[in-house]
Design a protein around this motif. Structure first.
Motif, PDB file in Angstrom:
ATOM      1  N   ILE A 184      37.509  37.943  29.694  1.00 45.64           N
ATOM      2  CA  ILE A 184      36.614  37.552  28.589  1.00 45.64           C
ATOM      3  C   ILE A 184      35.174  37.534  29.064  1.00 45.64           C
ATOM      4  CG2 ILE A 184      35.998  35.656  27.052  1.00 45.64           C
ATOM      5  CD1 ILE A 184      38.978  34.957  26.950  1.00 45.64           C
ATOM      6  N   TRP A 185      34.976  37.011  30.300  1.00 49.96           N
ATOM      7  CA  TRP A 185      33.604  36.969  30.821  1.00 49.96           C
ATOM      8  C   TRP A 185      33.065  38.383  31.009  1.00 49.96           C
ATOM      9  CZ3 TRP A 185      28.951  35.993  31.781  1.00 49.96           C
ATOM     10  CH2 TRP A 185      28.310  36.618  32.835  1.00 49.96           C
ATOM     11  N   TRP A 186      33.900  39.260  31.588  1.00 49.38           N
ATOM     12  CA  TRP A 186      33.402  40.590  31.874  1.00 49.38           C
ATOM     13  C   TRP A 186      33.069  41.349  30.596  1.00 49.38           C
ATOM     14  CZ3 TRP A 186      31.356  42.553  35.958  1.00 49.38           C
ATOM     15  CH2 TRP A 186      31.144  43.923  36.032  1.00 49.38           C
ATOM     16  N   LYS A 187      33.863  41.161  29.538  1.00 48.69           N
ATOM     17  CA  LYS A 187      33.580  41.851  28.292  1.00 48.69           C
ATOM     18  C   LYS A 187      32.323  41.328  27.620  1.00 48.69           C
ATOM     19  CE  LYS A 187      38.229  43.390  27.120  1.00 48.69           C
ATOM     20  NZ  LYS A 187      37.833  44.809  27.111  1.00 48.69           N
ATOM     21  N   SER A 188      31.895  40.112  27.987  1.00 49.93           N
ATOM     22  CA  SER A 188      30.680  39.552  27.399  1.00 49.93           C
ATOM     23  C   SER A 188      29.430  39.968  28.152  1.00 49.93           C
ATOM     24  CB  SER A 188      30.759  38.023  27.371  1.00 49.93           C
ATOM     25  OG  SER A 188      30.750  37.496  28.687  1.00 49.93           O
ATOM     26  N   LEU A 205      30.372  29.952  37.823  1.00 52.29           N
ATOM     27  CA  LEU A 205      30.871  30.141  39.179  1.00 52.29           C
ATOM     28  C   LEU A 205      31.698  31.414  39.283  1.00 52.29           C
ATOM     29  CD1 LEU A 205      30.822  28.645  41.896  1.00 52.29           C
ATOM     30  CD2 LEU A 205      33.015  27.640  41.284  1.00 52.29           C
ATOM     31  N   ILE A 206      32.519  31.696  38.273  1.00 52.85           N
ATOM     32  CA  ILE A 206      33.311  32.933  38.270  1.00 52.85           C
ATOM     33  C   ILE A 206      32.399  34.150  38.175  1.00 52.85           C
ATOM     34  CG2 ILE A 206      35.014  34.264  36.974  1.00 52.85           C
ATOM     35  CD1 ILE A 206      36.308  31.650  36.152  1.00 52.85           C
ATOM     36  N   ARG A 257      31.519  36.790  41.428  1.00 52.10           N
ATOM     37  CA  ARG A 257      32.565  37.695  40.956  1.00 52.10           C
ATOM     38  C   ARG A 257      33.094  38.582  42.078  1.00 52.10           C
ATOM     39  NH1 ARG A 257      27.748  39.601  39.096  1.00 52.10           N
ATOM     40  NH2 ARG A 257      27.187  41.754  39.621  1.00 52.10           N
ATOM     41  N   GLU A 258      32.245  38.930  43.076  1.00 48.42           N
ATOM     42  CA  GLU A 258      32.750  39.746  44.177  1.00 48.42           C
ATOM     43  C   GLU A 258      33.833  39.000  44.939  1.00 48.42           C
ATOM     44  OE1 GLU A 258      29.601  39.100  43.675  1.00 48.42           O
ATOM     45  OE2 GLU A 258      28.620  41.019  43.203  1.00 48.42           O
ATOM     46  N   VAL A 259      33.635  37.704  45.108  1.00 49.68           N
ATOM     47  CA  VAL A 259      34.637  36.900  45.801  1.00 49.68           C
ATOM     48  C   VAL A 259      35.793  36.584  44.869  1.00 49.68           C
ATOM     49  CG1 VAL A 259      35.017  34.751  47.060  1.00 49.68           C
ATOM     50  CG2 VAL A 259      32.837  35.926  47.251  1.00 49.68           C
ATOM     51  N   ALA A 260      35.490  36.310  43.600  1.00 56.53           N
ATOM     52  CA  ALA A 260      36.562  35.990  42.651  1.00 56.53           C
ATOM     53  C   ALA A 260      37.502  37.168  42.456  1.00 56.53           C
ATOM     54  CB  ALA A 260      35.960  35.568  41.302  1.00 56.53           C
ATOM     55  N   ASP A 261      36.976  38.389  42.570  1.00 58.35           N
ATOM     56  CA  ASP A 261      37.841  39.561  42.440  1.00 58.35           C
ATOM     57  C   ASP A 261      38.863  39.640  43.563  1.00 58.35           C
ATOM     58  OD1 ASP A 261      36.394  40.164  40.239  1.00 58.35           O
ATOM     59  OD2 ASP A 261      35.287  41.827  41.117  1.00 58.35           O
TER      60      ASP A 261
END
Length: 832
Positions: free
Chosen positions: A296-300, A801-802, A806-810
């Motif tokens: 959802i975050w990435w699509k936004s 934070l996500i 995001r590089e680490v969250a991935d």
């Protein structure tokens, strides 16, 4: 039938809703219990030894274990108290892997029993403490997953492990290998050694040993329990146990269990298969829950070119994003603030640390969260920051640097936040944000030099003219490849983009204005406005001005981008600023003449006269001998308008830019001079007396971090050590602080030079800019936009934070957490 007989046959209304009597309830309960017993008897035929018939198998029938093994959910019970067929099937499957002690008779085993404890609730802490290879860490109650993992594990013996002696004798790794009579060797897969209790265990005997008779020390497993420790007779003890009858029986049962697990037709294999299917189901459920907010975050996001891979495999661990789990003495906090979409002031908290490893050291800037506040004074903000650090478990006395934007409430030298933090911890040195300072250099220079400000205003007016109408913007886009840009008052890099877009496409923009000014499809007001903008551009003064501005802004923008790198240190920032200052000084000497050449080439191609734009300046205007030296006033009166433009615009602008850079970045120069005796040409060329003085000044500034006598010895031998271990391919004068720190850690010298290592880490943690905080504000405005203005603070921090990490969250590995959740969910265990 008469009416009287009909009335006699009808039941009273009270009898219709009457509750069953106690006898009826007991009778119904007894029927249910009889069905349960019948069900258990039907299931007994599945529990058999591979070498024994069905009739030799029995199941213990205790009330406590019965209620646990035949666990049926509420949905499986009908309203009449009976169970549906699906409940019976699930109960049959649960029997073998439940907590029923199942007795397996054998010709060599009197009472063989093992315990399957998947139905037992376990805390996360106990579960995490279990080691597959250490029986002294296994609790007496294990869940199904851990029990199966332990039974299917292979000994993980470390050849470098040092055994601790007991009574002068110690165990040895050679006992993991046995020898046959013919000289061949074999691996003892049943042997386990506990590092916790310093004792040896037998895996099959721990789970499948006979409960009758004396219990062997080899099976004394449990948290903190001690097994075989007669290391004086270790070889004989291992061989005697290996040859014992009980060990043979336990090993056979163990191997039968492993065979049944792999055999899909056996009851154990069927249970394991069903169990794995349930785990996979809940694993997919939780994976969807975990991936949903990230998708959802990435699509936004504005940039949607990258495709998110749903449920992609993850490899790395979640370490970099939150490196505050362990205390670090050398850290820097950076906390600028800005309002969000709901008009709440938000402070961005970023911690800067140095992560040191043998493979290499690096600077890490970690976003923590946003802090909302209503107080804008230095005192109030400093209290908010102190409370937040205390809440995060960070000691303010461990802070060695602080960075904020250059507002008076944050950077004020008397009552700002940095001054109040310094009152508490004088070692938390404040450095102004280099990016903001460089932005203020250009702003102040342009404000003081009116001709320079007017040229930037004309550039902005041209953009506003085209952007004010879609039809005008379409005409512009048909002529140019790169559209004009807006100038921001706070972001100086936007002026670079605006001026360069106009300068590089000067003829095309003139054509667009000419077309609009002569087009009949536009109103007369638009034609007149376009003609006015065209007159502003078709003069040599404007052309020469944007040529000069284009070069200056280009040099400032290069330096500004370098200063925004989160891994940059103060020494590199000082070099970048010195390079910028040198380039501006060189441009001051020859820049006007070189700009004239470029402007004249464009003017000749466009048919612009060299004197255009200067005729409107009245000679002698602005010259007042009362406020000027007489000689300067006479020189000014004799100057032409063209010469006046060079003096008032170019000379004053360059002088102001150079002086502002020298004044605003003096703190970076002083800070670097304090530490730079530890690297570069100073490490090689500086005299020992000068190094000693610098070391003493550093010890005086950080008295609790260094030991003077030891520090002096380290500094004296540091040059020789770094030269000997330097494998970077560069000479010693070319090495920076990070290079020296990498050499110390790569060669295991950090413990030999503790003071030098501490000084380098302190220097590298000092902040250069608050660009990471500004980037977090950009993410905040995307996450909490006007459609999500009611978003709570906790949700905002979680999504930010996500997004920011995001590089680490991935690369987060959720498999362990997902597997724990899935195994507990499919076995109906309550999650604590």
């Amino acid at each position: 039938m008469t009416r009287k007989h009909k009335l006699d046959n009808q039941k009273p209304i009270s009898d219709v809703s009457k509750e069953p009597s106690g006898a009826q309830k007991r009778k119904k309960q007894k029927e249910i219990e009889d069905k349960d017993k019948k069900l258990r008897k039907q299931a007994e035929r599945f529990f058999k030894s591979p070498t024994q018939p069905h009739s030799d198998i029995s199941v213990t029938d205790s009330p406590a274990t019965t209620s646990t093994s035949l666990q049926i959910s509420v949905d499986d019970v009908r309203s009449d108290g009976s169970r549906n067929q699906e409940a019976i099937v699930s109960a049959q499957i649960d029997l073998e892997t439940s907590s029923l002690p199942v007795k397996i008779p054998n010709e060599n085993i009197e009472n063989k029993e093992f315990l399957a404890t998947s139905e037992v609730e376990m805390d996360a802490d106990d579960d995490a403490a279990i080691s597959l290879f250490d029986p002294s860490s296994w609790p007496q109650i294990l869940n199904e997953e851990n029990r199966n993992r332990i039974l299917q594990s292979v000994p993980n013996f470390e050849s470098t492990f040092t055994f601790v002696p007991v009574n002068g004798h110690k165990f040895s790794g050679r006992y993991f290998t046995g020898s046959k009579k013919n000289g061949e060797s074999y691996f003892r897969d049943w042997l386990r050694f506990s590092k916790i209790s310093n004792s040896a265990f037998c895996l099959p005997c721990c789970f499948f040993s006979s409960k009758s008779g004396n219990k062997s020390p080899w099976s004394n497993w449990g948290v903190g329990n001690i097994a075989f420790q007669d290391f004086k007779h270790a070889k004989r003890g291992v061989e005697d146990h290996e040859d014992s009858l009980s060990h043979f029986d336990a090993t056979r049962t163990w191997k039968c269990f492993l065979k049944n697990v792999k055999d899909p037709t056996s009851l154990t294999g069927t249970c394991v298969k069903t169990y794995d299917e349930n785990i996979n189901h809940w694993r997919l459920v939780l994976r969807g829950i975990v991936d949903a907010p990230r998708i959802i975050w990435w699509k936004s996001k504005n940039n949607r070119s990258k495709l998110w891979k749903f449920s992609e495999p993850h490899q790395a661990a979640f370490e970099v994003l939150c490196p505050l789990g362990r205390p670090r003495r050398s850290l820097t906090k950076k906390q600028p603030n800005t309002p969000d979409s709901s008009r709440q002031d938000q402070i961005s908290q970023v911690i800067r640390t140095v992560e040191c490893k043998e493979m290499g050291c690096r600077v890490v800037e970690s976003f923590i969260d946003f802090i909302t506040t209503t107080n804008k004074t230095g005192l109030g903000l400093s209290k908010v920051i102190q409370e937040k650090l205390e809440m995060d478990g960070l000691d303010l006395m461990d802070c060695r640097g602080q960075g904020y934007e250059n507002g008076a409430n944050m950077a004020g030298i008397y009552s700002g936040v940095q001054a109040r933090i310094l009152e508490i911890n004088d070692k938390a040195k404040f450095l102004p944000c280099a990016a903001h300072s460089l932005n203020l250099v250009g702003v102040n220079a342009a404000e003081i030099v009116p001709p320079a400000k007017l040229i930037l205003r004309d550039v902005q007016n041209i953009y506003l003219f085209f952007s004010g109408s879609t039809s005008r913007w379409d005409v512009l886009q048909s002529k140019v490849k790169l559209t004009l840009k807006y100038q921001s008052n706070t972001r100086w890099s936007s002026k670079t983009a605006a001026v360069s877009a106009l300068y590089d496409q000067y003829p095309e923009i003139v054509d667009a204005l000419t077309e609009i000014s002569t087009s009949e499809s536009f109103t007369s007001d638009v034609n007149a406005n376009a003609l006015s903008r065209l007159r502003d551009m078709l003069n040599y003064k404007f052309l020469l001005g944007i040529t000069i501005w284009n070069h200056i802004l280009f040099q400032i923008n290069i330096c500004n981008l370098n200063l925004q790198d989160k891994t940059i240190d103060v020494s590199i920032a000082k070099k970048k600023l010195n390079v910028l200052k040198t380039r501006l000084e060189n441009f001051k000497e020859t820049g006007f003449q070189s700009s004239e050449v470029l402007a004249q080439q464009i003017a000749e191609n466009m048919g612009i006269e060299m004197s255009s734009g200067f005729e409107n300046i009245r000679q002698g205007r602005g010259i007042n001998p009362r406020y000027m030296d007489r000689s300067d006033a006479l020189v000014a009166q004799k100057q032409t308008n063209y010469e006046r433009f060079e003096a008032d615009f170019f000379d004053k602008l360059m002088e102001k830019l150079i002086s502002e850079i020298s004044r605003r970045f003096d703190a970076f120069k002083k800070c670097t001079e304090t530490f730079e005796f530890l690297w570069g040409h100073n490490l090689k060329e500086m005299e020992i007396q000068e190094k000693q003085k610098c070391m003493q000044d550093l010890c005086h500034e950080y008295p609790s971090d260094f030991s003077g006598p030891t520090f002096l010895n380290e500094v004296q031998s540091l040059e020789t050590t770094i030269s000997a271990f330097n494998e970077t391919g560069r000479d010693l004068p070319q090495l920076g602080p990070m290079d020296v720190l990498n050499i110390l850690y790569a060669n295991g010298l950090a413990s030999a030079y503790p003071n030098c290592e501490t000084a380098l880490r302190i220097f590298l943690t000092l902040p250069v800019s608050v660009a990471s905080n500004e980037r977090s504000f950009s993410k905040m405005k995307i996450v909490k936009n006007y459609l999500r203005s009611t978003m709570g603070q906790e949700r905002l921090n979680a999504l930010a934070l996500i997004s920011i990490g995001r590089e680490v969250a991935d690369d987060i590995d959720f498999d362990e957490v997902i597997n724990d959740f899935a195994s507990q969910k499919c076995r109906k265990i309550k999650i604590v």
